[in-house]
Design an enzyme around this catalytic site. Structure first.
Site, PDB file in Angstrom:
ATOM      1  N   ASP A 150     -15.502 -11.739 -12.960  1.00 49.21           N
ATOM      2  CA  ASP A 150     -15.552 -13.126 -12.674  1.00 49.21           C
ATOM      3  C   ASP A 150     -16.545 -13.785 -13.504  1.00 49.21           C
ATOM      4  OD1 ASP A 150     -14.977 -15.550 -11.007  1.00 49.21           O
ATOM      5  OD2 ASP A 150     -14.400 -14.031  -9.583  1.00 49.21           O
ATOM      6  N   ASP A 252     -13.836 -18.761 -13.796  1.00 47.15           N
ATOM      7  CA  ASP A 252     -13.995 -19.564 -12.513  1.00 47.15           C
ATOM      8  C   ASP A 252     -14.083 -21.003 -12.511  1.00 47.15           C
ATOM      9  OD1 ASP A 252     -14.734 -19.506  -9.388  1.00 47.15           O
ATOM     10  OD2 ASP A 252     -16.258 -20.611 -10.141  1.00 47.15           O
ATOM     11  N   GLU A 305      -9.110 -19.743 -13.760  1.00 47.97           N
ATOM     12  CA  GLU A 305      -8.398 -20.216 -12.609  1.00 47.97           C
ATOM     13  C   GLU A 305      -8.048 -21.287 -12.787  1.00 47.97           C
ATOM     14  OE1 GLU A 305     -11.392 -21.276  -9.878  1.00 47.97           O
ATOM     15  OE2 GLU A 305     -10.289 -20.792  -8.031  1.00 47.97           O
ATOM     16  N   HIS A 371      -9.288 -14.594  -2.538  1.00 48.09           N
ATOM     17  CA  HIS A 371     -10.477 -14.598  -1.686  1.00 48.09           C
ATOM     18  C   HIS A 371     -10.552 -15.982  -1.371  1.00 48.09           C
ATOM     19  CE1 HIS A 371     -11.714 -16.066  -5.502  1.00 48.09           C
ATOM     20  NE2 HIS A 371     -12.626 -16.565  -4.898  1.00 48.09           N
ATOM     21  N   ASP A 372      -9.742 -16.950  -1.698  1.00 43.54           N
ATOM     22  CA  ASP A 372      -9.788 -18.385  -1.485  1.00 43.54           C
ATOM     23  C   ASP A 372      -8.592 -18.827  -0.371  1.00 43.54           C
ATOM     24  OD1 ASP A 372     -12.253 -19.005  -2.745  1.00 43.54           O
ATOM     25  OD2 ASP A 372     -11.116 -19.453  -4.662  1.00 43.54           O
TER      26      ASP A 372
HETATM   27  C1  GLC Z   1     -13.745 -21.084  -7.358  1.00 41.23           C
HETATM   28  C2  GLC Z   1     -13.708 -19.513  -6.569  1.00 41.23           C
HETATM   29  C3  GLC Z   1     -14.260 -20.037  -5.197  1.00 41.23           C
HETATM   30  C4  GLC Z   1     -15.820 -20.572  -5.305  1.00 41.23           C
HETATM   31  C5  GLC Z   1     -15.273 -21.863  -6.419  1.00 41.23           C
HETATM   32  C6  GLC Z   1     -16.711 -22.437  -6.618  1.00 41.23           C
HETATM   33  O1  GLC Z   1     -12.558 -21.484  -6.989  1.00 41.23           O
HETATM   34  O2  GLC Z   1     -12.654 -18.988  -6.443  1.00 41.23           O
HETATM   35  O3  GLC Z   1     -14.321 -18.747  -4.390  1.00 41.23           O
HETATM   36  O4  GLC Z   1     -16.135 -21.099  -4.101  1.00 41.23           O
HETATM   37  O5  GLC Z   1     -14.779 -21.634  -7.415  1.00 41.23           O
HETATM   38  O6  GLC Z   1     -17.625 -21.579  -7.778  1.00 41.23           O
END
Ligand code: GLC
Ligand code: CA
Length: 595
Positions: A150, A252, A305, A371-372
């Site tokens: 990541d 991310d 992402e 994970h979200d």
């Molecule tokens: C991304 C991650 C998430 C995080 C956010 C801030 O979307 O997947 O888990 O809280 O970014 O970094």
């Protein structure tokens, strides 16, 4: 003032109306970004010499996502760690996957579980040391497993040296590493924060009498991507890890990195405010530069992402001739699920629309969880005792028979369910805790909020991995950092390894099926029986080979009207023990035929 409040309100209404999940603001905004406008191993640079096929290894990858904090604790402190992961690599290998995406393991004060990085070239103390990392990477490579890390560079932690220097004085050379708004200019135009107690992305800092921008929590200041020095810092960090031999990056929240830094006021009607907020005009300049500086020099998988505002945006990020990224990770599919369920027709339409848009060019990620998100089977299947196993098998059949690179979130191979949390003290998620505070301050309905969090919140999928039925599910000998799902006594890896009919045993079979049938990777996808609200039916075709996939998404018997004569079809896989060739599907039945 009145005007500002109005804009504020409109922005909030838009967010709330589009947010399929009022708890998980992050997933919502990423989904919003999509729907708003249109709806080596490369340790050395010799990798440049690898041929095109090898360079596209990520097309054949099946990505297994590991949430390190919850995977396996090796030293009894209740927190998963790198040595824990290394100790479980044989399990991971046994799944048949070939790529791991690891959530952040860099030094971090952990406001957002590693998504607030304080040192990009070091390992978080709780997770171990750099030597542990090197050892883990080596052990992965020895097993033929690649590692995608990541990369969290839309923001850093407020404890990063850069931010400490940047906030120390207006004239510090690091000042422009972040976005500052001097207070003598008045209050900065409203920007929404996903994780802030007041939903306000500007935080006033009295030391320099200025506001800094944080789209996420106060502890996660946004980096200023317009500053070429910031970009060079990031490329150098990427090379540091690529030179260690890692195999890719998942970037991310990257869409937020490119934003309109003149910070114009949001339009009063709230329309198109996303164009000021994210996916700014320089997004592709940054990605091209990053590709030129880093990706083109190594054999790395690259995925950001979110995939922009439209199919075209997604293409622009990933088409090979653009020289930006490898594959799109779009939120439309995962966004179909609403708190009260979802329509299979919508689900089929979304996946079919994306597939057809990418049939000739570009490449997609296929996922329904991470994970979200809440747990796969709880959100898209049926986690009741009667249907959990069968519906989880059906969903994994879907993920592994679509065109694109499948991503499986750890624990979904076991059919893990939502956590069953009921109290605010059960949660750790910074987004939830801050939103809870917000509602408390503004007189919101806290019970309703917790009820919906029980279904939708991302901590549902962050409970420790259940290795066996011993104390703490074999995850730790200490006190786990977050509650363990009480159903670990039956849903755990050891039990499922022994049971030939378990979710896990089936999962391994579907992975093998994908490996044995390249048609499932590259083959043409055709949707059949489009308007059937219960069954998802499609074919995959390549070089004269044709597979038919029939999936009943409902808890009742359903019929697939594909017009295909199944009498000569060969059944390759099914999630029920015995199967007829009638086109009738039992609850959540999944069938893969060769025609
Ligand atoms: C991304 C991650 C998430 C995080 C956010 C801030 O979307 O997947 O888990 O809280 O970014 O970094
Ligand atoms: Ca530990």
């Amino acid at each position: 003032m009145v005007k500002e409040a109005l804009v504020n309100q409109i922005v909030c209404i838009i967010y709330n109306s589009i947010m399929f999940n009022p708890i998980n603001r992050l997933a919502a905004i990423l989904c919003l970004l999509v729907t708003f406008n249109s709806c080596k191993q490369a340790t050395d640079k010799n990798a440049q010499a690898t041929n095109t096929t090898d360079k596209q290894w990520w097309k054949k990858a099946v990505v297994y996502q590991i949430y390190p904090r919850s995977f396996k604790d090796s030293n009894g402190d209740g927190v998963g760690d790198l040595n824990g992961i290394t100790s479980k690599l044989d399990y991971i290998k046994s799944l048949g996957i070939n790529t791991i995406w690891l959530n952040p393991v860099y030094s971090s004060p952990n406001t957002d579980n590693g998504y607030d990085v304080s040192d990009y070239r070091n390992i978080m103390k709780e997770f171990g040391t750099m030597a542990d990392f090197d050892n883990m990477l080596k052990a992965m490579h020895e097993r033929g497993i690649k590692l995608v890390m990541d990369l969290v560079v839309n923001h850093s932690s407020n404890e990063h040296e850069w931010f400490k220097k940047s906030s120390s004085s207006r004239s510090n050379p690091y000042r422009n590493y972040y976005h500052w708004w001097n207070a003598e200019r008045g209050k900065p135009p409203y920007r929404y924060s996903l994780f802030d107690v007041n939903h306000d992305a500007w935080k006033y800092d009295s030391l320099t009498n200025a506001y800094y921008l944080h789209y996420f929590s106060v502890q996660q200041p946004d980096l200023n991507w317009e500053n070429p020095k910031v970009r060079q810092e990031v490329y150098s960090i990427m090379k540091f890890w690529a030179d260690k031999g890692i195999d890719g990056f998942r970037m991310d929240a990257y869409q937020f990195a490119a934003k309109d830094t003149t910070f114009p006021k949001f339009p009063v009607n709230g329309q198109n405010f996303m164009k000021y907020y994210a996916i700014g005009p320089h997004l592709h300049d940054y990605l091209k530069e990053m590709n030129h500086e880093v990706y083109s020099k190594y054999n790395l998988m690259s995925v950001a992402e979110g995939a922009g505002n439209s199919l075209q945006d997604a293409h622009d990020m990933v088409d090979a001739d653009r020289h930006e990224l490898n594959m799109a990770y779009a939120f439309d599919g995962v966004g179909v699920a609403q708190a009260n369920g979802y329509s299979l027709i919508d689900f089929k339409n979304v996946f079919s629309r994306w597939d057809s848009a990418f049939a000739k060019k570009g490449w997609l990620s296929i996922f329904l969880a991470n994970h979200d998100q809440a747990r796969l089977v709880s959100r898209f299947g049926n986690d009741s005792e009667a249907f959990r196993v069968i519906s989880s098998k059906m969903l994994n059949t879907f993920l592994l028979t679509m065109r694109g690179t499948p991503y499986v979130y750890n624990g979904d191979e076991l059919g893990m369910t939502n956590a069953g949390f009921t109290k605010v003290s059960d949660y750790n998620d910074v987004a939830l805790l801050n939103e809870y505070q917000h509602l408390k301050q503004t007189g919101g309905d806290l019970n309703k909020y917790l009820q919906s969090a029980g279904k939708e919140n991302r901590d549902n999928s962050r409970t420790p991995f259940p290795w066996n039925n011993s104390t703490n599910a074999g995850f730790t000998t200490g006190k786990p950092w977050i509650g363990i799902n009480p159903n670990y006594k039956t849903i755990n890896a050891a039990a499922e390894e022994k049971d030939p009919n378990s979710c896990l045993s089936y999962f391994k079979k579907v992975i093998r099926l994908r490996k044995d049938n390249p048609v499932l990777v590259d083959g043409k996808y055709t949707l059949l029986d489009k308007s059937n609200p219960e069954v998802y039916a499609y074919t995959r075709e390549l070089n004269g080979k044709k597979l038919l996939i029939l999936l009943n998404f409902k808890s009742k018997t359903a019929t697939a009207n594909t017009g295909i004569d199944l009498s000569k079809a060969k059944l390759l896989l099914g999630n029920y023990p015995a199967t007829t060739k009638s086109g009738k599907l039992r609850p959540y039945e999944a069938l893969v035929y060769q025609l």
